[in-house]
Structures are given as C-alpha cells and as structure tokens.
Motif scaffolding. Structure first.
Motif, mmCIF file in Angstrom:
data_model
loop_
_atom_site.group_PDB
_atom_site.id
_atom_site.type_symbol
_atom_site.label_atom_id
_atom_site.label_comp_id
_atom_site.label_asym_id
_atom_site.label_seq_id
_atom_site.Cartn_x
_atom_site.Cartn_y
_atom_site.Cartn_z
ATOM 1 N N VAL A 26 0.856 -1.176 0.000
ATOM 2 C CA VAL A 26 0.000 0.000 0.000
ATOM 3 C C VAL A 26 0.892 1.226 0.000
ATOM 4 C CG1 VAL A 26 -1.763 1.270 1.275
ATOM 5 C CG2 VAL A 26 -1.791 -1.223 1.277
ATOM 6 N N SER A 27 0.624 2.133 -0.905
ATOM 7 C CA SER A 27 1.373 3.378 -0.924
ATOM 8 C C SER A 27 0.409 4.539 -1.088
ATOM 9 C CB SER A 27 2.415 3.382 -2.047
ATOM 10 O OG SER A 27 1.760 3.384 -3.300
ATOM 11 N N LEU A 28 0.849 5.698 -0.738
ATOM 12 C CA LEU A 28 0.027 6.895 -0.804
ATOM 13 C C LEU A 28 0.760 7.939 -1.614
ATOM 14 C CD1 LEU A 28 -2.336 8.714 0.247
ATOM 15 C CD2 LEU A 28 -0.823 9.310 2.122
ATOM 16 N N THR A 29 0.066 8.546 -2.541
ATOM 17 C CA THR A 29 0.631 9.643 -3.311
ATOM 18 C C THR A 29 -0.033 10.922 -2.841
ATOM 19 O OG1 THR A 29 0.936 8.182 -5.205
ATOM 20 C CG2 THR A 29 1.011 10.552 -5.633
ATOM 21 N N LEU A 30 0.777 11.867 -2.395
ATOM 22 C CA LEU A 30 0.240 13.145 -1.923
ATOM 23 C C LEU A 30 -0.134 14.023 -3.101
ATOM 24 C CD1 LEU A 30 2.797 14.027 0.883
ATOM 25 C CD2 LEU A 30 0.510 13.134 1.167
ATOM 26 N N SER A 31 -1.122 14.868 -2.879
ATOM 27 C CA SER A 31 -1.449 15.863 -3.891
ATOM 28 C C SER A 31 -0.277 16.839 -3.976
ATOM 29 C CB SER A 31 -2.723 16.617 -3.505
ATOM 30 O OG SER A 31 -2.472 17.443 -2.379
ATOM 31 N N PRO A 32 -0.125 17.547 -5.089
ATOM 32 C CA PRO A 32 0.980 18.513 -5.191
ATOM 33 C C PRO A 32 0.972 19.552 -4.068
ATOM 34 C CG PRO A 32 0.006 18.148 -7.340
ATOM 35 C CD PRO A 32 -0.859 17.432 -6.352
ATOM 36 N N GLU A 33 -0.222 19.977 -3.650
ATOM 37 C CA GLU A 33 -0.311 20.965 -2.569
ATOM 38 C C GLU A 33 0.173 20.387 -1.241
ATOM 39 O OE1 GLU A 33 -3.084 20.124 -4.454
ATOM 40 O OE2 GLU A 33 -2.881 21.807 -5.853
ATOM 41 N N HIS A 34 -0.264 19.149 -0.926
ATOM 42 C CA HIS A 34 0.159 18.533 0.324
ATOM 43 C C HIS A 34 1.647 18.189 0.305
ATOM 44 C CE1 HIS A 34 -4.197 17.400 1.370
ATOM 45 N NE2 HIS A 34 -3.821 18.408 2.132
ATOM 46 N N GLU A 35 2.148 17.756 -0.851
ATOM 47 C CA GLU A 35 3.574 17.463 -0.950
ATOM 48 C C GLU A 35 4.400 18.730 -0.758
ATOM 49 O OE1 GLU A 35 6.878 15.393 -3.880
ATOM 50 O OE2 GLU A 35 4.807 15.564 -4.553
ATOM 51 N N ALA A 36 3.965 19.842 -1.347
ATOM 52 C CA ALA A 36 4.673 21.116 -1.167
ATOM 53 C C ALA A 36 4.645 21.537 0.296
ATOM 54 C CB ALA A 36 4.060 22.190 -2.055
ATOM 55 N N GLY A 37 3.501 21.341 0.951
ATOM 56 C CA GLY A 37 3.410 21.674 2.372
ATOM 57 C C GLY A 37 4.318 20.809 3.220
ATOM 58 N N ALA A 38 4.350 19.510 2.930
ATOM 59 C CA ALA A 38 5.220 18.600 3.687
ATOM 60 C C ALA A 38 6.686 18.968 3.507
ATOM 61 C CB ALA A 38 4.972 17.153 3.243
ATOM 62 N N LEU A 39 7.066 19.370 2.301
ATOM 63 C CA LEU A 39 8.452 19.771 2.058
ATOM 64 C C LEU A 39 8.786 21.073 2.787
ATOM 65 C CD1 LEU A 39 8.720 18.838 -1.718
ATOM 66 C CD2 LEU A 39 9.856 17.709 0.205
ATOM 67 N N ARG A 40 7.832 22.008 2.867
ATOM 68 C CA ARG A 40 8.066 23.255 3.621
ATOM 69 C C ARG A 40 8.251 22.960 5.110
ATOM 70 N NH1 ARG A 40 4.114 25.305 0.178
ATOM 71 N NH2 ARG A 40 2.517 25.008 1.774
ATOM 72 N N VAL A 41 7.414 22.064 5.657
ATOM 73 C CA VAL A 41 7.544 21.686 7.067
ATOM 74 C C VAL A 41 8.907 21.052 7.308
ATOM 75 C CG1 VAL A 41 6.688 20.116 8.854
ATOM 76 C CG2 VAL A 41 5.075 21.454 7.499
ATOM 77 N N ALA A 42 9.303 20.143 6.434
ATOM 78 C CA ALA A 42 10.590 19.473 6.588
ATOM 79 C C ALA A 42 11.739 20.466 6.491
ATOM 80 C CB ALA A 42 10.746 18.382 5.535
ATOM 81 N N ALA A 43 11.661 21.401 5.541
ATOM 82 C CA ALA A 43 12.719 22.405 5.397
ATOM 83 C C ALA A 43 12.812 23.271 6.644
ATOM 84 C CB ALA A 43 12.463 23.268 4.163
ATOM 85 N N PHE A 44 11.667 23.626 7.208
ATOM 86 C CA PHE A 44 11.633 24.427 8.440
ATOM 87 C C PHE A 44 12.286 23.669 9.594
ATOM 88 C CE2 PHE A 44 9.388 25.415 12.418
ATOM 89 C CZ PHE A 44 9.699 26.762 12.534
ATOM 90 N N LEU A 45 11.916 22.410 9.773
ATOM 91 C CA LEU A 45 12.460 21.635 10.882
ATOM 92 C C LEU A 45 13.932 21.303 10.683
ATOM 93 C CD1 LEU A 45 9.453 19.287 11.642
ATOM 94 C CD2 LEU A 45 10.196 21.291 12.917
ATOM 95 N N ILE A 46 14.326 20.997 9.459
ATOM 96 C CA ILE A 46 15.736 20.727 9.196
ATOM 97 C C ILE A 46 16.564 21.965 9.492
ATOM 98 C CG2 ILE A 46 17.420 20.300 7.352
ATOM 99 C CD1 ILE A 46 15.336 18.367 6.138
ATOM 100 N N SER A 47 16.039 23.132 9.141
ATOM 101 C CA SER A 47 16.763 24.375 9.379
ATOM 102 C C SER A 47 17.032 24.583 10.861
ATOM 103 C CB SER A 47 15.953 25.540 8.820
ATOM 104 O OG SER A 47 16.619 26.754 9.046
ATOM 105 N N TYR A 48 16.086 24.190 11.720
ATOM 106 C CA TYR A 48 16.252 24.405 13.149
ATOM 107 C C TYR A 48 16.868 23.222 13.882
ATOM 108 C CZ TYR A 48 13.924 28.818 12.836
ATOM 109 O OH TYR A 48 13.629 30.115 12.533
ATOM 110 N N TYR A 49 16.641 22.006 13.408
ATOM 111 C CA TYR A 49 17.092 20.841 14.150
ATOM 112 C C TYR A 49 18.139 20.007 13.428
ATOM 113 C CZ TYR A 49 13.159 22.052 17.025
ATOM 114 O OH TYR A 49 12.301 22.744 17.813
#
Length: 156
Positions: A26-49
């Motif tokens: 089973v796999s899940l493909t994110l919508s482009p909007e959700h994928e962009a949001g997930a990448l922004r969250v990851a970039a934010f957290l990587i920047s701080y942690y």
C-alpha cells in the motif's frame, strides 16, 4: 483472506496453495499541494534541528539546500502514521497573551487612563513588558513581614 498485514521490513510470507494468501503493498501519493506543504515543514524543521543549513542571528535566513535528505515529517498517533503537511501557526491575540500571563479577565488592555485607544501592536508590546500578576502577588505575600506579624498575633 486470513492475512492481517505486516510491516514492510518483515519478510514476505510463504505463498500457500490454499489461494487465500494475498500480498500487497500500500502506498500513498500526496497531492501537489500537500507534498509542497510537507516539504516546507521538513525544510523548516531541518533548518532548526538539522546539523547543517543553520544561520546565526546576524546572517541571512537559510534557503533550502540541494543536498538530498529525507524530507517528509511523520508522527505516530496510536500506531497510525500521519504526515505533517502544515504547522498551522498563528499569532496569539492580545487578550490571549494577557490571559496566558495571568491577568484577570476584566483587565483593561484596549485603552489607556486618558481614554486613548491602544493599537494591537501596543497591546502586545505592553503585555511583553509586563510582570505576570500571580507570581508577583506570591512574592509580595511571601515578603510581607507585617502580614506575617498580624497572622501570628491573630493566632495567639
């Protein structure tokens, strides 16, 4: 069939002749909007942690690097994985800030003694420079020698 599923890191079960066993991924493909949001969250957290891409106060904010990284942030809630696609931060309103500081609900923050209204920025600024009433009241009570004498006299 009778399969209840298993983790991807477990070996696949033996296929039996009964025909009831099925294997699937089973796999899940994110919508482009959700994928962009997930990448922004990851970039934010990587920047701080993360260990790289960290800026000091006197340097510009970092940008997203081209270095490959695992860039999806997931959390487990009761065994179910969820992907974080938005942090949903908001600024607290002045009334919420004063409440968090312990000010009474009827404390006037909308205007000064002269009746001149305060802007939202001024209200937030004054709350940030305030002294929280409950700890200050506790300090005052603890350091009031006259009250202690009155209580001792009343007890005698």
């Amino acid at each position: 069939g009778g399969s209840i599923g298993q983790g991807l890191d477990d070996p696949a079960p033996t296929i039996t002749a009964g025909g009831g066993g099925k294997s699937s991924l089973v796999s899940l493909t994110l919508s482009p909007e959700h994928e962009a949001g997930a990448l922004r969250v990851a970039a934010f957290l990587i920047s701080y942690y993360g260990t790289e891409n960290i800026s000091a106060c006197d340097s510009p904010a970092p940008t997203i690097t081209t270095k490959d990284r695992l860039a999806m942030v997931t959390v487990m809630v009761k065994g179910t994985p969820y992907m974080i696609v938005d942090i949903c931060l908001r600024m607290l309103k002045p009334a919420e800030l004063y409440k968090a500081q312990g000010f009474p609900a009827d404390y006037i923050i909308s205007h000064g003694a002269d009746g001149k209204p305060f802007t939202k920025t001024q209200q937030v600024h004054m709350c940030g420079n305030s002294v929280s009433p409950p700890p200050m009241a506790a300090l005052a009570r603890a350091n009031d020698p006259w009250r202690a004498e009155q209580q001792q006299a009343a007890a005698a």
